[in-house]
Design a protein around this motif. Structure first.
Motif, short mmCIF file in Angstrom:
data_model
loop_
_atom_site.label_atom_id
_atom_site.label_comp_id
_atom_site.label_asym_id
_atom_site.label_seq_id
_atom_site.Cartn_x
_atom_site.Cartn_y
_atom_site.Cartn_z
N MET A 77 29.19 -17.56 39.28
CA MET A 77 28.27 -16.77 38.45
C MET A 77 27.04 -16.35 39.25
SD MET A 77 28.14 -18.49 34.67
CE MET A 77 26.87 -17.34 34.11
N THR A 78 26.54 -17.25 40.07
CA THR A 78 25.38 -16.94 40.90
C THR A 78 25.71 -15.83 41.89
OG1 THR A 78 24.56 -19.20 40.68
CG2 THR A 78 23.71 -17.91 42.52
N ALA A 79 26.86 -15.92 42.52
CA ALA A 79 27.28 -14.88 43.46
C ALA A 79 27.46 -13.55 42.74
CB ALA A 79 28.57 -15.29 44.16
N ALA A 80 28.04 -13.57 41.54
CA ALA A 80 28.21 -12.34 40.76
C ALA A 80 26.85 -11.76 40.37
CB ALA A 80 29.04 -12.63 39.51
N ALA A 81 25.91 -12.63 39.98
CA ALA A 81 24.57 -12.16 39.63
C ALA A 81 23.89 -11.53 40.83
CB ALA A 81 23.73 -13.32 39.09
N ASN A 82 24.03 -12.16 41.99
CA ASN A 82 23.46 -11.57 43.22
C ASN A 82 24.04 -10.19 43.47
OD1 ASN A 82 21.74 -13.66 43.92
ND2 ASN A 82 23.29 -14.72 45.11
N ALA A 83 25.35 -10.04 43.31
CA ALA A 83 26.00 -8.75 43.54
C ALA A 83 25.51 -7.72 42.53
CB ALA A 83 27.52 -8.91 43.46
N TYR A 84 25.40 -8.11 41.27
CA TYR A 84 24.95 -7.18 40.22
C TYR A 84 23.51 -6.74 40.48
CZ TYR A 84 24.23 -5.22 35.57
OH TYR A 84 23.95 -4.37 34.52
N ILE A 85 22.65 -7.70 40.81
CA ILE A 85 21.24 -7.39 41.07
C ILE A 85 21.12 -6.44 42.26
CG2 ILE A 85 19.08 -8.41 41.91
CD1 ILE A 85 19.93 -10.92 40.25
N LYS A 86 21.87 -6.71 43.29
CA LYS A 86 21.82 -5.87 44.49
C LYS A 86 22.36 -4.48 44.19
CE LYS A 86 23.25 -5.80 49.32
NZ LYS A 86 23.94 -6.53 50.38
N TYR A 87 23.48 -4.39 43.50
CA TYR A 87 24.12 -3.11 43.22
C TYR A 87 23.26 -2.24 42.32
CZ TYR A 87 27.76 0.20 41.92
OH TYR A 87 28.47 1.35 41.70
N HIS A 88 22.62 -2.86 41.30
CA HIS A 88 21.83 -2.10 40.32
C HIS A 88 20.33 -2.11 40.62
CE1 HIS A 88 25.18 -1.21 37.68
NE2 HIS A 88 25.60 -2.45 37.87
N LYS A 89 19.92 -2.77 41.70
CA LYS A 89 18.51 -2.83 42.11
C LYS A 89 17.62 -3.31 40.94
CE LYS A 89 19.00 0.49 45.71
NZ LYS A 89 19.88 1.54 45.86
N ILE A 90 17.95 -4.47 40.41
CA ILE A 90 17.26 -5.06 39.27
C ILE A 90 15.99 -5.76 39.75
CG2 ILE A 90 17.43 -6.76 37.40
CD1 ILE A 90 19.34 -4.46 36.97
N ASP A 91 14.91 -5.58 39.02
CA ASP A 91 13.66 -6.26 39.33
C ASP A 91 13.12 -6.90 38.04
OD1 ASP A 91 11.45 -7.17 40.72
OD2 ASP A 91 10.33 -5.32 40.43
N LYS A 92 13.84 -7.89 37.54
CA LYS A 92 13.45 -8.61 36.32
C LYS A 92 13.66 -10.09 36.55
CE LYS A 92 14.78 -5.05 33.01
NZ LYS A 92 15.60 -4.74 31.83
N ASN A 93 13.08 -10.90 35.67
CA ASN A 93 13.37 -12.32 35.70
C ASN A 93 14.84 -12.52 35.33
OD1 ASN A 93 10.72 -13.06 36.30
ND2 ASN A 93 10.16 -13.08 34.14
N ILE A 94 15.46 -13.53 35.93
CA ILE A 94 16.88 -13.78 35.75
C ILE A 94 17.06 -15.15 35.12
CG2 ILE A 94 19.06 -14.08 36.99
CD1 ILE A 94 17.63 -12.41 39.24
N ARG A 95 18.04 -15.22 34.23
CA ARG A 95 18.40 -16.54 33.71
C ARG A 95 19.91 -16.58 33.48
NH1 ARG A 95 16.26 -16.14 27.53
NH2 ARG A 95 18.33 -16.16 26.62
N PHE A 96 20.43 -17.80 33.52
CA PHE A 96 21.86 -18.04 33.34
C PHE A 96 22.04 -18.85 32.06
CE2 PHE A 96 21.29 -17.34 37.82
CZ PHE A 96 22.37 -16.54 38.16
N ASP A 97 22.79 -18.30 31.11
CA ASP A 97 23.04 -18.96 29.83
C ASP A 97 24.52 -19.33 29.72
OD1 ASP A 97 20.43 -18.24 29.34
OD2 ASP A 97 20.86 -17.11 27.51
N ILE A 98 24.78 -20.34 28.92
CA ILE A 98 26.16 -20.71 28.58
C ILE A 98 26.24 -20.74 27.06
CG2 ILE A 98 27.96 -22.46 28.73
CD1 ILE A 98 26.61 -23.41 31.35
#
Length: 149
Positions: A77-98
């Motif tokens: 999930m962390t690796a996927a989040a990194n990829a998503y953030i990089k691809y979409h150039k996100i500049d927000k706080n991040i959190r991981f929910d279950i």
């Protein structure tokens, strides 16, 4: 994983409703890049949520559905989040929910739900800022995101 199981579809729909009731907009469902996948990506004006949804028909083995998210899944999930953030150039706080759900298979009624907000935080190895040109770099488990200040 592409969702074809009707119980899983029901669970993800219910999880999306939970996030929407808390003021989030669902940006992506089952977002994939290569072998990486995130069930739900939701955001509001301040933060972005990467959510893993675990839907079961019973508490198999005495464990709640959310307890089945192991360290390997958290790393993916962390690796996927990194990829998503990089691809979409996100500049927000991040959190991981279950989000864990138990569904009665006969009636398709949700009998249990648990939303663990900020369920885990990935270990950030290094954050570098080059004061000469305002460049920043975030490295986490050999995934690097670069940007400008």
């Amino acid at each position: 994983m592409f969702v074809t199981n009707p119980i899983a579809i029901l669970g993800e729909t219910e999880a999306a409703k939970i996030l929407e009731s808390k003021g989030f907009h669902i940006s992506e469902r089952n977002w994939r890049m290569g072998h990486l996948e995130v069930d739900l990506i939701a955001e509001n004006s301040k933060e972005i949520v990467f959510a893993e949804v675990k839907t079961r028909t019973s508490s198999f083995g005495g464990k709640a559905p959310e307890e089945y998210v192991d360290e390997a899944k958290k790393q993916r999930m962390t690796a996927a989040a990194n990829a998503y953030i990089k691809y979409h150039k996100i500049d927000k706080n991040i959190r991981f929910d279950i989000i864990g759900l138990i569904v009665n298979p006969a009636t398709q009624e949700i009998t249990y739900q648990c939303h663990l907000e900020n369920a885990f935080a990935p270990r950030v190895r290094t954050v570098h800022t080059n004061s000469y040109n305002g460049q920043w770099r975030w490295s986490h488990r050999n995934h690097t995101i670069r940007g400008n200040k």
